[in-house]
Design an enzyme around this catalytic site. Structure first.
Site, PDB file in Angstrom:
ATOM      1  N   HIS A  14       0.826  -1.210   0.000  1.00  0.00           N
ATOM      2  CA  HIS A  14       0.000   0.000   0.000  1.00  0.00           C
ATOM      3  C   HIS A  14       0.861   1.262   0.000  1.00  0.00           C
ATOM      4  CE1 HIS A  14      -2.866   2.824   2.276  1.00  0.00           C
ATOM      5  NE2 HIS A  14      -3.397   2.642   1.083  1.00  0.00           N
ATOM      6  N   ARG A  15       0.882   1.947  -1.129  1.00  0.00           N
ATOM      7  CA  ARG A  15       1.757   3.120  -1.313  1.00  0.00           C
ATOM      8  C   ARG A  15       3.219   2.729  -1.084  1.00  0.00           C
ATOM      9  NH1 ARG A  15      -1.960   7.322   2.313  1.00  0.00           N
ATOM     10  NH2 ARG A  15      -3.945   6.498   1.594  1.00  0.00           N
ATOM     11  N   GLU A  41       0.939  -0.876  -4.862  1.00  0.00           N
ATOM     12  CA  GLU A  41      -0.192   0.037  -5.046  1.00  0.00           C
ATOM     13  C   GLU A  41       0.329   1.459  -4.875  1.00  0.00           C
ATOM     14  OE1 GLU A  41      -3.554   2.634  -3.655  1.00  0.00           O
ATOM     15  OE2 GLU A  41      -1.697   2.123  -2.616  1.00  0.00           O
ATOM     16  N   ASP A  43      -0.690   5.922  -5.852  1.00  0.00           N
ATOM     17  CA  ASP A  43      -1.717   6.890  -6.236  1.00  0.00           C
ATOM     18  C   ASP A  43      -1.135   7.871  -7.241  1.00  0.00           C
ATOM     19  OD1 ASP A  43      -3.741   6.223  -3.977  1.00  0.00           O
ATOM     20  OD2 ASP A  43      -1.862   6.593  -2.916  1.00  0.00           O
ATOM     21  N   HIS A  56      -0.776  10.895  -3.069  1.00  0.00           N
ATOM     22  CA  HIS A  56      -2.127  10.554  -2.628  1.00  0.00           C
ATOM     23  C   HIS A  56      -3.021  11.772  -2.427  1.00  0.00           C
ATOM     24  CE1 HIS A  56      -5.292   9.648   0.339  1.00  0.00           C
ATOM     25  NE2 HIS A  56      -5.321   8.446  -0.236  1.00  0.00           N
ATOM     26  N   GLU A 115      -3.779   3.725  -8.665  1.00  0.00           N
ATOM     27  CA  GLU A 115      -5.053   4.322  -8.268  1.00  0.00           C
ATOM     28  C   GLU A 115      -5.104   5.771  -8.730  1.00  0.00           C
ATOM     29  OE1 GLU A 115      -7.698   5.684  -4.436  1.00  0.00           O
ATOM     30  OE2 GLU A 115      -6.267   4.036  -4.139  1.00  0.00           O
ATOM     31  N   LYS A 117      -6.417   9.425  -8.827  1.00  0.00           N
ATOM     32  CA  LYS A 117      -7.086  10.371  -7.942  1.00  0.00           C
ATOM     33  C   LYS A 117      -7.578  11.562  -8.773  1.00  0.00           C
ATOM     34  CE  LYS A 117      -6.361   8.470  -3.838  1.00  0.00           C
ATOM     35  NZ  LYS A 117      -7.474   8.016  -2.987  1.00  0.00           N
ATOM     36  N   ASP A 240       0.302  -2.064   4.538  1.00  0.00           N
ATOM     37  CA  ASP A 240       1.427  -1.143   4.745  1.00  0.00           C
ATOM     38  C   ASP A 240       2.717  -1.896   5.065  1.00  0.00           C
ATOM     39  OD1 ASP A 240      -0.349   1.019   4.493  1.00  0.00           O
ATOM     40  OD2 ASP A 240      -0.744   1.083   6.646  1.00  0.00           O
TER      41      ASP A 240
END
Length: 260
Positions: A14-15, A41, A43, A56, A115, A117, A240
């Site tokens: 995650h990020r 992953e 953003d 993000h 992802e 945004k 994370d």
């Protein structure tokens, strides 16, 4: 983009490894690779001069030494920001990378969940979808990329433009409360359904499995969260701490196996 190993859900960082390094930086992505994540992953947003950068929030104030909306900053202005010191002095000088930079550094086996945004940006019809498609094609990630978004219109447009790139619909509870993964997939063309682990229910999992929709959930950082998602048969867990969760998952599977 189903899990090829069957037994294990994909481990998605995650990020990047954002529990151990500043989120959405090259340091976090490199660490995720070292810790054995299957997928990263990240953003993306569009700058004032129409570059795709990995960030993000709408505003850079939380994770950099400056302030301002991404859509009001040029790429050169963004490159001058320190995106690491907020997390630790150890990461001083980390930059906000571009999507191209991240794809260029990823090893051949690694997959990516991009992802998009779109919230807050006052500009309309930016060719955001086309820009993402072109970068993915340029870096030959068509078979390794999943483009996701809470903006289901974005997902539908991208799917219409280039259906070979897989897309994922992120679940927004107020808007999507009465919708099944299959109905969202039919409307958007998405092949994946992504929700928070607290939003995941048995009926959601059953509908996704029945219609062969990839099921992913976030943010899985504890053994208890992992056990719940494992019972419901998710295809990917977004965490994370990819190294920690990979180890916990292996222990969980080993303990669940019948003893000779």
């Amino acid at each position: 983009m189903k899990n090829p190993h069957n037994k294990f859900p994909l481990i998605v960082a995650h990020r990047g490894s954002s529990g151990s390094a500043p989120e959405n930086t090259m340091a976090a992505f490199r660490l995720a690779i070292e810790e054995g994540a299957d997928m990263i992953e990240l953003d993306v947003r569009m700058t004032k001069d129409f570059h795709i950068v990995v960030h993000h929030d709408r505003d850079v104030s939380r994770t950099t030494n400056s302030k301002g909306f991404i859509w009001n900053l040029t790429l050169n202005q963004i490159r001058m920001l320190d995106a690491g010191s907020w997390y630790s002095s150890k990461f001083k000088g980390e930059q906000i990378p571009t999507l191209r930079q991240v794809l260029e550094m990823m090893p051949p086996h690694m997959r990516v969940n991009i992802e998009a945004k779109t919230d807050g940006d006052p500009r309309k019809r930016l060719a955001f979808e086309e820009s993402c498609i072109l970068i993915i094609m340029e870096k030959r990630f068509e078979d390794r990329a999943l483009v996701s978004s809470f903006d289901h219109k974005f997902i539908a447009r991208l799917h219409k433009l280039f259906p070979a790139i897989k897309t994922g619909a992120l679940y927004f509870p107020v808007r999507d409360a009465a919708k099944k993964p299959s109905s969202i997939a039919r409307k958007t063309g998405a092949s994946a359904f992504i929700c928070k682990h607290t939003q995941l229910r048995e009926n959601i999992a059953e509908d996704a499995h029945r219609h062969k929709i990839m099921l992913a959930t976030y943010v899985i950082n504890t053994v208890a969260d992992l056990e719940k998602t494992s019972r419901l048969g998710v295809d990917a867990v977004i965490t994370d701490f990819p190294g920690r969760i990979r180890k916990a998952l292996r222990n969980h599977i080993r303990d669940a196996e019948p003893k000779p």
